[in-house]
Enzyme design. Structure first.
Site, PDB file in Angstrom:
ATOM      1  N   GLU A 124      53.317  26.364 -14.315  1.00 50.32           N
ATOM      2  CA  GLU A 124      51.901  27.375 -14.739  1.00 50.32           C
ATOM      3  C   GLU A 124      52.724  29.059 -14.544  1.00 50.32           C
ATOM      4  O   GLU A 124      54.020  28.174 -14.958  1.00 50.32           O
ATOM      5  CB  GLU A 124      50.724  26.820 -13.352  1.00 50.32           C
ATOM      6  N   LEU A 161      47.479  26.414  -8.864  1.00 50.85           N
ATOM      7  CA  LEU A 161      46.071  26.468  -9.163  1.00 50.85           C
ATOM      8  C   LEU A 161      46.100  26.167  -9.518  1.00 50.85           C
ATOM      9  O   LEU A 161      45.472  26.244 -11.398  1.00 50.85           O
ATOM     10  CB  LEU A 161      46.237  28.490  -8.959  1.00 50.85           C
ATOM     11  N   LYS A 203      45.086  29.839  -2.281  1.00 54.04           N
ATOM     12  CA  LYS A 203      45.621  31.056  -3.457  1.00 54.04           C
ATOM     13  C   LYS A 203      45.219  31.541  -2.166  1.00 54.04           C
ATOM     14  O   LYS A 203      44.601  32.391  -1.924  1.00 54.04           O
ATOM     15  CB  LYS A 203      43.861  31.536  -4.030  1.00 54.04           C
ATOM     16  N   TYR A 253      42.384  34.024  -0.938  1.00 45.33           N
ATOM     17  CA  TYR A 253      41.828  35.909  -1.581  1.00 45.33           C
ATOM     18  C   TYR A 253      41.596  34.691  -2.876  1.00 45.33           C
ATOM     19  O   TYR A 253      41.902  33.646  -2.983  1.00 45.33           O
ATOM     20  CB  TYR A 253      42.809  36.606  -2.319  1.00 45.33           C
TER      21      TYR A 253
HETATM   22  N1  PDD Z   1      45.189  34.947 -10.845  1.00 40.09           N
HETATM   23  N2  PDD Z   1      47.843  30.346 -11.740  1.00 40.09           N
HETATM   24  C1  PDD Z   1      47.897  31.628 -10.726  1.00 40.09           C
HETATM   25  C2  PDD Z   1      49.501  31.511  -9.721  1.00 40.09           C
HETATM   26  C3  PDD Z   1      47.027  32.437 -11.110  1.00 40.09           C
HETATM   27  O1  PDD Z   1      47.144  33.913 -10.346  1.00 40.09           O
HETATM   28  C4  PDD Z   1      46.093  32.483 -11.672  1.00 40.09           C
HETATM   29  C5  PDD Z   1      45.368  33.594 -11.444  1.00 40.09           C
HETATM   30  C6  PDD Z   1      45.869  31.819 -12.210  1.00 40.09           C
HETATM   31  C7  PDD Z   1      43.851  31.570 -12.916  1.00 40.09           C
HETATM   32  O2  PDD Z   1      43.026  31.125 -11.843  1.00 40.09           O
HETATM   33  P1  PDD Z   1      41.883  31.355 -12.177  1.00 40.09           P
HETATM   34  O3  PDD Z   1      41.451  31.295 -13.436  1.00 40.09           O
HETATM   35  O4  PDD Z   1      40.659  31.368 -11.473  1.00 40.09           O
HETATM   36  O5  PDD Z   1      42.040  33.084 -12.512  1.00 40.09           O
HETATM   37  C8  PDD Z   1      46.851  30.261 -12.209  1.00 40.09           C
HETATM   38  C9  PDD Z   1      44.553  36.103 -10.620  1.00 40.09           C
HETATM   39  C10 PDD Z   1      43.853  36.862 -11.913  1.00 40.09           C
HETATM   40  C11 PDD Z   1      45.679  37.243 -10.236  1.00 40.09           C
HETATM   41  O6  PDD Z   1      45.741  36.709  -8.921  1.00 40.09           O
HETATM   42  O7  PDD Z   1      45.132  38.699 -10.125  1.00 40.09           O
END
Ligand code: PDD
Length: 291
Positions: free
Chosen positions: A179, A203, A147, A31
């Site tokens: 993270e 991620l 992801k 996703y």
């Molecule tokens: N989550 N690490 C994890 C485990 C995440 O789920 C996310 C983002 C990030 C940050 O990635 P980005 O900058 O591309 O949003 C890091 C999103 C917001 C979610 O799953 O809703």
């Protein structure tokens, strides 16, 4: 509200997923979450490239070209009249009956797309006031760079944070910070920014990539290097990032204040530089009236 099911916009109430869908049965899919400001996608290509990269790592075919995907998502946000908000899109491996762990060859090729869009205004108070975090062991698998829609480890950690009255769970493996449950984490020590390298344990956030670009362009020292819980506890400033959080300060960890419970000066500067990137792509952001 209209949502996307493959290439069709349908009423939210009419959209359905087959109970034998591998996304539902196995969490077998990938996703993305893409942010929109002023009706314009922010870092769209980066998100779509990451979606294709995640899919390739699990040998899943995205059913549309990148150009077609953009067209479908643009129609989705137009139809729902989104100005500033989030688009969630999932690609599952599709329907297989009877249920079987083994992926049949025809399913390996093409997945099923669903997507929804929601108005989610920016929250400048969050960017200034920040939130608190707890420290939790990282019990997820070893492919956190994908992801994946399988998010149980993330969900449980986030929920423990919520139950503890905190906003996020900062995760560690054997004492090394990776993270957070749904965001990337950074610490600042003696003017230098540290964040875990983009390997299989995190991620590689699109926001993270933008932040690192902005930090480097503005001459702030940064190291993509793992740090420990002890380092974190002695940090001058800590912040987290994601598409919706932008650059959000962490003001306490496990109940102990960070930076006297306030946003630090470097965190504020980094957010300013990051906002410049948003404005460059999407135009001026609406300022929120004083409360
Ligand atoms: N989550 N690490 C994890 C485990 C995440 O789920 C996310 C983002 C990030 C940050 O990635 P980005 O900058 O591309 O949003 C890091 C999103 C917001 C979610 O799953 O809703």
């Amino acid at each position: 509200m209209k949502v996307l099911v493959n290439d069709k916009l349908v009423d939210r109430s009419k959209a359905a997923v087959d109970i034998e869908d591998r996304g539902y049965q196995f969490g077998d899919g990938v996703y993305e979450v893409i942010r929109l400001y002023n009706k314009k996608f922010f870092t769209f290509e980066e998100h779509i490239d990451r979606l294709f990269a995640s899919a390739a790592k699990i040998e899943l075919g995205i059913p549309y070209s990148k150009e077609k995907l953009r067209e479908l998502l643009e129609n989705l946000v137009k139809e729902n009249d989104i100005d500033t908000g989030n688009v969630y899109l999932q690609v599952s491996r599709g329907v297989q009956q009877p249920r079987n762990h083994i992926i049949p060859d025809d399913l390996a090729l093409v997945g099923i797309l669903t997507a929804s869009a929601q108005e989610v205004p920016r929250n400048p108070h969050l960017f200034e006031d920040g939130g608190t975090a707890i420290i939790e062991p990282d019990t997820r698998w070893l492919h956190c760079d994908i992801k994946s829609i399988s998010l149980l480890g993330n969900v449980l950690a986030k929920n423990r944070a919520h139950r503890a009255g905190a906003m996020e769970a900062i995760l560690h493996r054997d004492g090394e910070v990776t993270e957070c449950s749904a965001s990337n984490v950074y610490m600042i020590k003696d003017g230098e920014v540290f964040t875990h390298p983009a390997d299989n344990l995190i991620l590689n956030g699109i926001t993270r990539q933008g932040i690192l670009k902005a930090i480097r362009a503005n001459g702030i020292p940064v190291k993509e290097e793992a740090f420990t819980i002890e380092d974190l506890k002695e940090a001058d400033e800590v912040f987290i990032s994601s598409v919706t959080l932008e650059v959000t300060p962490i003001t306490a960890i496990d109940g102990v204040p960070v930076c006297e419970g306030k946003r630090g000066a470097i965190t504020a500067k980094i957010h300013e530089h990051f906002v410049d990137l948003i404005v460059e792509q999407c135009g001026e952001l609406e300022t929120v009236p004083e409360q």
